[in-house]
Each structure stands twice: as C-alpha cells, then as structure tokens.
Design a protein around this motif. Structure first.
Motif, mmCIF file in Angstrom:
data_model
loop_
_atom_site.group_PDB
_atom_site.id
_atom_site.type_symbol
_atom_site.label_atom_id
_atom_site.label_comp_id
_atom_site.label_asym_id
_atom_site.label_seq_id
_atom_site.Cartn_x
_atom_site.Cartn_y
_atom_site.Cartn_z
ATOM 1 N N SER A 23 77.768 9.536 15.321
ATOM 2 C CA SER A 23 76.420 9.129 14.901
ATOM 3 C C SER A 23 75.384 10.202 15.221
ATOM 4 O O SER A 23 74.279 10.178 14.678
ATOM 5 N N PHE A 24 75.743 11.145 16.102
ATOM 6 C CA PHE A 24 74.821 12.211 16.469
ATOM 7 C C PHE A 24 74.953 13.430 15.551
ATOM 8 O O PHE A 24 74.209 14.408 15.711
ATOM 9 N N ASP A 25 75.888 13.393 14.614
ATOM 10 C CA ASP A 25 76.171 14.579 13.800
ATOM 11 C C ASP A 25 74.973 15.033 12.974
ATOM 12 O O ASP A 25 74.823 16.224 12.678
ATOM 13 N N ASP A 26 74.132 14.077 12.563
ATOM 14 C CA ASP A 26 73.007 14.457 11.695
ATOM 15 C C ASP A 26 71.737 14.775 12.471
ATOM 16 O O ASP A 26 70.677 14.997 11.865
ATOM 17 N N LEU A 27 71.795 14.794 13.798
ATOM 18 C CA LEU A 27 70.641 15.223 14.587
ATOM 19 C C LEU A 27 70.426 16.728 14.396
ATOM 20 O O LEU A 27 71.375 17.512 14.432
ATOM 21 N N LEU A 28 69.187 17.128 14.197
ATOM 22 C CA LEU A 28 68.843 18.543 14.116
ATOM 23 C C LEU A 28 68.734 19.096 15.532
ATOM 24 O O LEU A 28 68.231 18.427 16.433
ATOM 25 N N VAL A 29 69.189 20.327 15.717
ATOM 26 C CA VAL A 29 69.191 20.935 17.050
ATOM 27 C C VAL A 29 68.502 22.287 16.991
ATOM 28 O O VAL A 29 68.778 23.105 16.114
ATOM 29 N N THR A 30 67.607 22.507 17.925
ATOM 30 C CA THR A 30 66.950 23.801 18.062
ATOM 31 C C THR A 30 67.237 24.383 19.436
ATOM 32 O O THR A 30 67.352 23.654 20.420
ATOM 33 N N SER A 31 67.399 25.710 19.499
ATOM 34 C CA SER A 31 67.540 26.388 20.780
ATOM 35 C C SER A 31 66.667 27.640 20.763
ATOM 36 O O SER A 31 65.950 27.899 19.793
ATOM 37 N N LYS A 32 66.736 28.398 21.843
ATOM 38 C CA LYS A 32 65.835 29.548 21.991
ATOM 39 C C LYS A 32 66.576 30.714 22.632
ATOM 40 O O LYS A 32 67.581 30.526 23.329
ATOM 41 N N VAL A 33 66.030 31.911 22.448
ATOM 42 C CA VAL A 33 66.622 33.120 23.003
ATOM 43 C C VAL A 33 65.511 34.081 23.394
ATOM 44 O O VAL A 33 64.462 34.121 22.751
ATOM 45 N N GLY A 34 65.721 34.820 24.471
ATOM 46 C CA GLY A 34 64.757 35.843 24.868
ATOM 47 C C GLY A 34 64.467 35.916 26.343
ATOM 48 O O GLY A 34 64.196 36.994 26.881
ATOM 49 N N MET A 35 64.492 34.778 27.037
ATOM 50 C CA MET A 35 64.253 34.793 28.475
ATOM 51 C C MET A 35 65.419 35.492 29.185
ATOM 52 O O MET A 35 66.552 35.518 28.688
ATOM 53 N N VAL A 36 65.170 36.033 30.360
ATOM 54 C CA VAL A 36 66.214 36.694 31.138
ATOM 55 C C VAL A 36 67.170 35.640 31.689
ATOM 56 O O VAL A 36 66.759 34.695 32.360
ATOM 57 N N ILE A 37 68.470 35.795 31.386
ATOM 58 C CA ILE A 37 69.456 34.803 31.814
ATOM 59 C C ILE A 37 70.595 35.435 32.631
ATOM 60 O O ILE A 37 71.630 34.805 32.831
ATOM 61 N N GLY A 38 70.388 36.659 33.116
ATOM 62 C CA GLY A 38 71.399 37.314 33.926
ATOM 63 C C GLY A 38 70.853 38.557 34.578
ATOM 64 O O GLY A 38 69.672 38.890 34.434
ATOM 65 N N ASP A 39 71.709 39.281 35.299
ATOM 66 C CA ASP A 39 71.286 40.473 36.035
ATOM 67 C C ASP A 39 71.481 41.769 35.257
ATOM 68 O O ASP A 39 71.082 42.838 35.716
ATOM 69 N N GLY A 40 72.131 41.699 34.102
ATOM 70 C CA GLY A 40 72.395 42.904 33.336
ATOM 71 C C GLY A 40 71.183 43.414 32.597
ATOM 72 O O GLY A 40 70.229 42.672 32.342
ATOM 73 N N PRO A 41 71.187 44.696 32.216
ATOM 74 C CA PRO A 41 70.027 45.286 31.530
ATOM 75 C C PRO A 41 69.794 44.711 30.137
ATOM 76 O O PRO A 41 68.703 44.853 29.594
ATOM 77 N N ASN A 42 70.794 44.062 29.547
ATOM 78 C CA ASN A 42 70.658 43.480 28.211
ATOM 79 C C ASN A 42 70.645 41.957 28.235
ATOM 80 O O ASN A 42 70.847 41.316 27.195
ATOM 81 N N ASP A 43 70.410 41.379 29.401
ATOM 82 C CA ASP A 43 70.449 39.928 29.553
ATOM 83 C C ASP A 43 69.093 39.272 29.324
ATOM 84 O O ASP A 43 68.771 38.244 29.921
ATOM 85 N N GLY A 44 68.287 39.840 28.470
ATOM 86 C CA GLY A 44 66.993 39.274 28.130
ATOM 87 C C GLY A 44 66.374 40.058 26.994
ATOM 88 O O GLY A 44 66.896 41.092 26.562
ATOM 89 N N GLY A 45 65.253 39.561 26.478
ATOM 90 C CA GLY A 45 64.550 40.275 25.424
ATOM 91 C C GLY A 45 65.020 39.883 24.040
ATOM 92 O O GLY A 45 65.793 38.941 23.858
ATOM 93 N N GLN A 46 64.541 40.646 23.046
ATOM 94 C CA GLN A 46 64.795 40.304 21.648
ATOM 95 C C GLN A 46 65.545 41.412 20.912
ATOM 96 O O GLN A 46 65.361 41.606 19.709
#
Length: 346
Positions: free
Chosen positions: A69-92
C-alpha cells in the motif's frame, strides 16, 4: 508533480550518528506514521542521506517495503551535506551526487526518487557540473524532478540562468526554513520562486519545536528536545521576547478554535503566498495526528493578520523605496513580500 499540503518528514527516524536528539523512530514506528499518512491522504515522504548518516533512509526503506500500500507514496531525498571524513564526502560534485544517489536508492529499496534536493549551496564546485549531473539523472529516470534547499535567491537565480544557458532541465522547487516567527524567506526567496514558477516547500515549519507551545516565558521543555540537546535556541532565535509574543498569539487563536498551537502554526503557513507544502516530522503517532489536524483548520482573515502582525519583520531597503515610489509597478511576486511591505501595499 502534485503533492499533499503536508509531507511526512523523517529526520526523527533512526536517531543515530550525532542526531539522537531528533528522535528514535524505529521501523515499526515508521510503519505506523506511514499508515496514518496514507489514511489522511498524504502522498509525499521526505528524507535525506544526512539524517543519521543514512540510517533514516534505511528505516524508511524497510517501512516502505512492509506493505504494498506504500508503493505509490512519493519519496524525496537530498544530497550535499558532509556525511563522512573523506575529501569527497560532501558538496555537489558529480562524483558525490552519483555516489550518493545510488546509496540512497539502495537504502530505500527503490529504483528512482520522485524529487531529489541539492541540500546546500556549494560555492566551490562549478555549477555547470552540478546541474549537468542533475539533468542527466532526470533524463536517465533515476530521479523524476529535482530542487534546491537552503539557497539564497541570487543562488537560485544563478541556477536557473545556468540551466537556461546550457539547456539543462531546471529545478521545480526550493525547500526553505519559514515559520510565523522566522520570516527571512519572505524578503526575496519566496518572491523569486513565485516569479520563476517554482514551488516552495517548508522544512521544520514548527521552528524545530519552538512553535509547538512547549516554549513559553520561563517554560522551556526538558531534555530530550531538539532545541535543548541540539543547536539551542540562541542559534535560531535572536529575539526571544518576539518568540514568546508569537507563541502567545498562536495560543490565543488556538484556544478560539479548540486547536493546538502546532495546528495553528501549520494552518497559518498554508495560507501564505507561494507556499506549496510543509514537511512535518514526528517522534510519535500522536504528534503526527495532531499535525494532520492543521489541514482541516480554517483561520479567519483577522486571525491570519494577527499572527502576521506580531512577528512582522522590519521593512528593508529597497522594499520601502519601491513601495513609496513605484507601488503601481509591482508584480504579484513583489506583493508577496508579506510582513514587510504587504501592509502598505493594500
């Protein structure tokens, strides 16, 4: 894409990796919230890779998989915040966006996102690189639409100009912070979106808990609470007396309707020019049920004006100059600057 007035926010899911003060909604709790959302006609769920560093997406993914019954729910997510210690673990950068969209989709157990936000401005990555990547994701079907979050109006306009110049698919929405007490977005962010035809989705419309009625003069909530254990009110609120005055006014209106302060806050925001949708998080089903009641709450024009008046920000330049000398040349976007020049625009 058509969305319901409220969106279920998932920042309370998981509660891990430094975000414990937001909440600890587990899979069973998430299923309850999603079920009630479906029953109420809510069709959009908001998450981010930053929320508990992916744990919120994992919890949401398991909850979504629990029922067809949840299959037709629309889902949004986001990207860009720093999520790790690596030099490429954040940004756009192209690398980070492509890496993270795949991780997000695996956690959610889905093959596409309905809306994908650039979570924060990146002034170091070439904007053409970021927007070409988003364009490719839309064309490939991995995302249906995209938007920007926490961008200033000039940054938003630069995004739109870059898309226009390069033939990239444009963003369709912005996600912003906006409440009856925190109204900076009214100056230019909301008018810019109205002028350019973008939707404005509000995150944390209850002011991170400040406008739930728990914060009063001499009556701050005890731990655990986001604004007690998290960044603290001094980071978000520069005028505590105005906060208390705003809550008092919201409470007076709520009493007249037999409603909660939170419901009045949400109902007021849904009357504002340019506001498409509100993202509301909840620690419990009871909190979510209370928020859902805002959709059926109708405020009078007098009540809407009272709430607007108690927290009206100062009239800044050049708005006062335009109202004084060019009021006959203002567009609908100009006139949406509520709480600043709106009272003089008539």
């Amino acid at each position: 894409m058509r969305v319901s007035p409220l969106t279920l926010g998932t920042i309370t899911f998981g509660g891990d990796h430094g975000m414990e003060y937001f909440g600890h909604v587990d899979v069973d709790g998430a299923v309850d919230l999603l079920s009630r959302a479906k029953d109420a006609g809510i069709n959009l769920v908001d998450t981010a890779n930053f929320y508990s560093t992916g744990v919120a997406e994992e919890v949401l993914g398991k909850a979504l998989a629990s029922s067809r019954s949840f299959d037709d729910l629309l889902v949004t997510s986001k990207v860009g915040m720093v999520i790790g210690d690596g030099p490429n673990d954040g940004g756009q950068s192209r690398w980070h966006i492509l890496d993270q969209v795949d991780r997000t989709l695996r956690r959610l157990g889905r093959d596409h996102l309905d809306l994908y936000y650039l979570h924060e401005w990146d002034g170091q990555t070439p904007l053409e690189e970021t927007l070409q990547t988003m364009d490719q994701l839309v064309r490939s079907g991995k995302i249906r639409y995209y938007g920007v979050s926490n961008y200033t109006s000039w940054q938003l306009m630069k995004v739109l100009m870059t898309c226009e110049r390069n033939g990239f698919i444009k963003p369709v929405s912005q996600q912003i912070y906006h409440t009856p007490q925190a109204r900076d977005a009214e100056y230019e962010m909301i008018p810019a979106a109205i002028d350019q035809g973008l939707g404005s989705q509000v995150w944390s419309p209850l002011g991170m808990g400040l406008l739930t009625g728990k914060y009063r003069r001499g009556q701050d909530p005890q731990s655990p609470a986001r604004m007690v254990d998290g960044p603290g009110t001094d980071v978000i609120v520069t005028d505590r007396e105005n906060l208390y005055d705003t809550v008092d006014t919201l409470d007076e209106v709520a009493s007249a309707h037999g409603a909660s302060v939170a419901q009045v806050t949400l109902a007021w925001l849904l009357t504002r020019p340019g506001i498409t949708n509100l993202v509301v998080g909840a620690r419990t089903t009871a909190q979510w049920e209370d928020s859902l009641g805002a959709v059926d709450l109708t405020l009078t024009d007098e009540e809407i004006s009272r709430i607007a008046g108690v927290s009206a920000p100062a009239v800044r330049y050049p708005f006062w100059h335009q109202v004084d000398l060019a009021s006959d040349r203002l567009s609908a976007a100009d006139r949406s600057i509520i709480g600043t020049t709106a009272g003089q625009l008539g």
